[in-house]
Scaffold this motif. Structure first.
Motif, PDB file in Angstrom:
ATOM      1  N   ASP A  40     -16.436   8.682  12.950  1.00  0.00           N
ATOM      2  CA  ASP A  40     -16.660   9.649  11.890  1.00  0.00           C
ATOM      3  C   ASP A  40     -15.796  10.879  12.168  1.00  0.00           C
ATOM      4  O   ASP A  40     -15.819  11.415  13.276  1.00  0.00           O
ATOM      5  N   GLY A  41     -15.019  11.297  11.172  1.00  0.00           N
ATOM      6  CA  GLY A  41     -14.221  12.513  11.318  1.00  0.00           C
ATOM      7  C   GLY A  41     -12.725  12.316  11.350  1.00  0.00           C
ATOM      8  O   GLY A  41     -11.993  13.213  11.788  1.00  0.00           O
ATOM      9  N   SER A  42     -12.213  11.179  10.854  1.00  0.00           N
ATOM     10  CA  SER A  42     -10.763  10.951  10.847  1.00  0.00           C
ATOM     11  C   SER A  42     -10.016  12.016  10.069  1.00  0.00           C
ATOM     12  O   SER A  42      -8.891  12.391  10.416  1.00  0.00           O
ATOM     13  N   GLU A  43     -10.640  12.523   9.008  1.00  0.00           N
ATOM     14  CA  GLU A  43      -9.972  13.538   8.184  1.00  0.00           C
ATOM     15  C   GLU A  43      -9.768  14.836   8.956  1.00  0.00           C
ATOM     16  O   GLU A  43      -8.809  15.587   8.697  1.00  0.00           O
ATOM     17  N   ILE A  44     -10.634  15.100   9.927  1.00  0.00           N
ATOM     18  CA  ILE A  44     -10.476  16.296  10.763  1.00  0.00           C
ATOM     19  C   ILE A  44      -9.241  16.152  11.640  1.00  0.00           C
ATOM     20  O   ILE A  44      -8.455  17.101  11.801  1.00  0.00           O
ATOM     21  N   ILE A  45      -9.036  14.963  12.208  1.00  0.00           N
ATOM     22  CA  ILE A  45      -7.861  14.700  13.047  1.00  0.00           C
ATOM     23  C   ILE A  45      -6.581  14.926  12.247  1.00  0.00           C
ATOM     24  O   ILE A  45      -5.636  15.580  12.729  1.00  0.00           O
ATOM     25  N   ARG A  46      -6.538  14.404  11.033  1.00  0.00           N
ATOM     26  CA  ARG A  46      -5.319  14.501  10.221  1.00  0.00           C
ATOM     27  C   ARG A  46      -4.993  15.938   9.820  1.00  0.00           C
ATOM     28  O   ARG A  46      -3.833  16.262   9.550  1.00  0.00           O
ATOM     29  N   ALA A  47      -5.994  16.801   9.773  1.00  0.00           N
ATOM     30  CA  ALA A  47      -5.779  18.181   9.333  1.00  0.00           C
ATOM     31  C   ALA A  47      -5.328  19.107  10.457  1.00  0.00           C
ATOM     32  O   ALA A  47      -5.004  20.275  10.203  1.00  0.00           O
ATOM     33  N   LEU A  48      -5.272  18.612  11.680  1.00  0.00           N
ATOM     34  CA  LEU A  48      -4.937  19.461  12.822  1.00  0.00           C
ATOM     35  C   LEU A  48      -3.430  19.696  12.943  1.00  0.00           C
ATOM     36  O   LEU A  48      -2.634  18.833  12.557  1.00  0.00           O
ATOM     37  N   PRO A  49      -3.032  20.834  13.498  1.00  0.00           N
ATOM     38  CA  PRO A  49      -1.610  21.066  13.764  1.00  0.00           C
ATOM     39  C   PRO A  49      -1.114  20.178  14.893  1.00  0.00           C
ATOM     40  O   PRO A  49      -1.921  19.558  15.600  1.00  0.00           O
ATOM     41  N   ASP A  50       0.177  20.127  15.074  1.00  0.00           N
ATOM     42  CA  ASP A  50       0.773  19.223  16.056  1.00  0.00           C
ATOM     43  C   ASP A  50       0.599  19.717  17.497  1.00  0.00           C
ATOM     44  O   ASP A  50       0.742  18.936  18.433  1.00  0.00           O
ATOM     45  N   ARG A  51       0.301  20.999  17.657  1.00  0.00           N
ATOM     46  CA  ARG A  51       0.233  21.576  19.005  1.00  0.00           C
ATOM     47  C   ARG A  51      -0.971  22.507  19.151  1.00  0.00           C
ATOM     48  O   ARG A  51      -1.590  22.890  18.182  1.00  0.00           O
TER      49      ARG A  51
END
Length: 267
Positions: A40-51
């Motif tokens: 649960d929470g894949s959309e949170i991962i995708r919204a994160l910056p690269d660093r």
């Protein structure tokens, strides 16, 4: 990517990519096949910056927890919605993912040394060494390496520093948060202790529903919150605050402890 391009720690990215590919393919069925991983929470991962992202998590095994994170992170970034279907997502992995691990753990055998190349930031425990209680100063090189890793990408850490549940949060994590001001993303995992041996290398039980919950980034006032306040936030975020024990009846805890003893892997 140049064939011999290296990351800030001198690791050749071409080799690291192939290492993640091979281990990703070999371990995929441990989370989708022999057991099932609820995410649960894949959309949170995708919204994160690269660093400059710090993932904080409870800890159940030495290696299976981290390997699951590599799967979930890469699957999420490739558009998988709360699943790790089709291991093709691992073919082009995110290469600037690092994880904090005890130096003595990563030196115990050939396989941990190989896994270290995938992104380990090895640190010396300040409270325990070779099974004995110790007290020593934090190695400044360790904290410097975490800073370098945050500047380059994502860092995974287990702030309790142990696989035993409800142990105190180490204040070093809070100091790193205050100093480097990363985005702090909590993760709560379960089922890994029942699926794998303590090291997370041997599969000891099949048919376990593992869970992997990604929470929204913590709201932290880096300048004004104290280390103690941040530690408490971490405890609640990864569901390791002592108050969580109070909602579990003692008899249930006793039964679970007995079941865990029966599930121990003998080898």
């Amino acid at each position: 990517m140049g064939l011999f391009k290296r990351n800030p720690f001198g690791h050749i990215l071409f080799l690291k990519k192939w290492l993640i590919r091979v281990f990703g393919i070999l371990t995929h069925r441990r989370y989708r096949g022999f057991n099932e991983l609820y995410i649960d929470g894949s959309e949170i991962i995708r919204a994160l910056p690269d660093r400059n992202v710090l993932f904080i998590s409870n800890h159940q095994t030495y290696f299976a927890d981290v390997v699951a994170m590599f799967h979930v992170f890469n699957a999420s970034l490739k558009g998988r919605e709360d699943n790790i279907k089709n291991v093709g997502y691992i073919w082009y992995p995110k290469l600037n993912i690092y994880y904090v691990a005890a130096k003595e753990t990563m030196k115990e055998g050939l396989l941990p040394r190989i896994l270290s190349y995938a992104g380990a930031i090895t640190v010396e425990r300040t409270w325990r060494a070779k099974g004995q209680e110790v007290q020593r100063e934090v190695n400044p090189n360790d904290t410097e390496n975490i800073r370098i890793a945050l500047e380059d990408g994502w860092v995974i850490t287990f702030p309790q520093g142990t696989t035993k549940p409800f142990k105190p949060i180490r204040k070093g994590t809070a100091h790193i948060i205050k100093q480097h001001k990363p985005i702090v993303v909590p993760i709560v995992i379960d089922g890994f202790r029942r699926s794998f041996d303590k090291k997370g290398l041997r599969l000891k039980k099949k048919g376990i529903l593992q869970s992997f919950i990604v929470k929204e980034p913590l709201d932290i006032d880096y300048e004004n919150e104290t280390v103690e306040q941040i530690v408490e936030k971490i405890e609640y975020a990864i569901e390791q605050h002592p108050s969580f024990l109070k909602v579990i009846p003692p008899e249930i805890i006793e039964v679970q402890e007995e079941l865990n003893k029966q599930r121990q892997w003998n080898y």
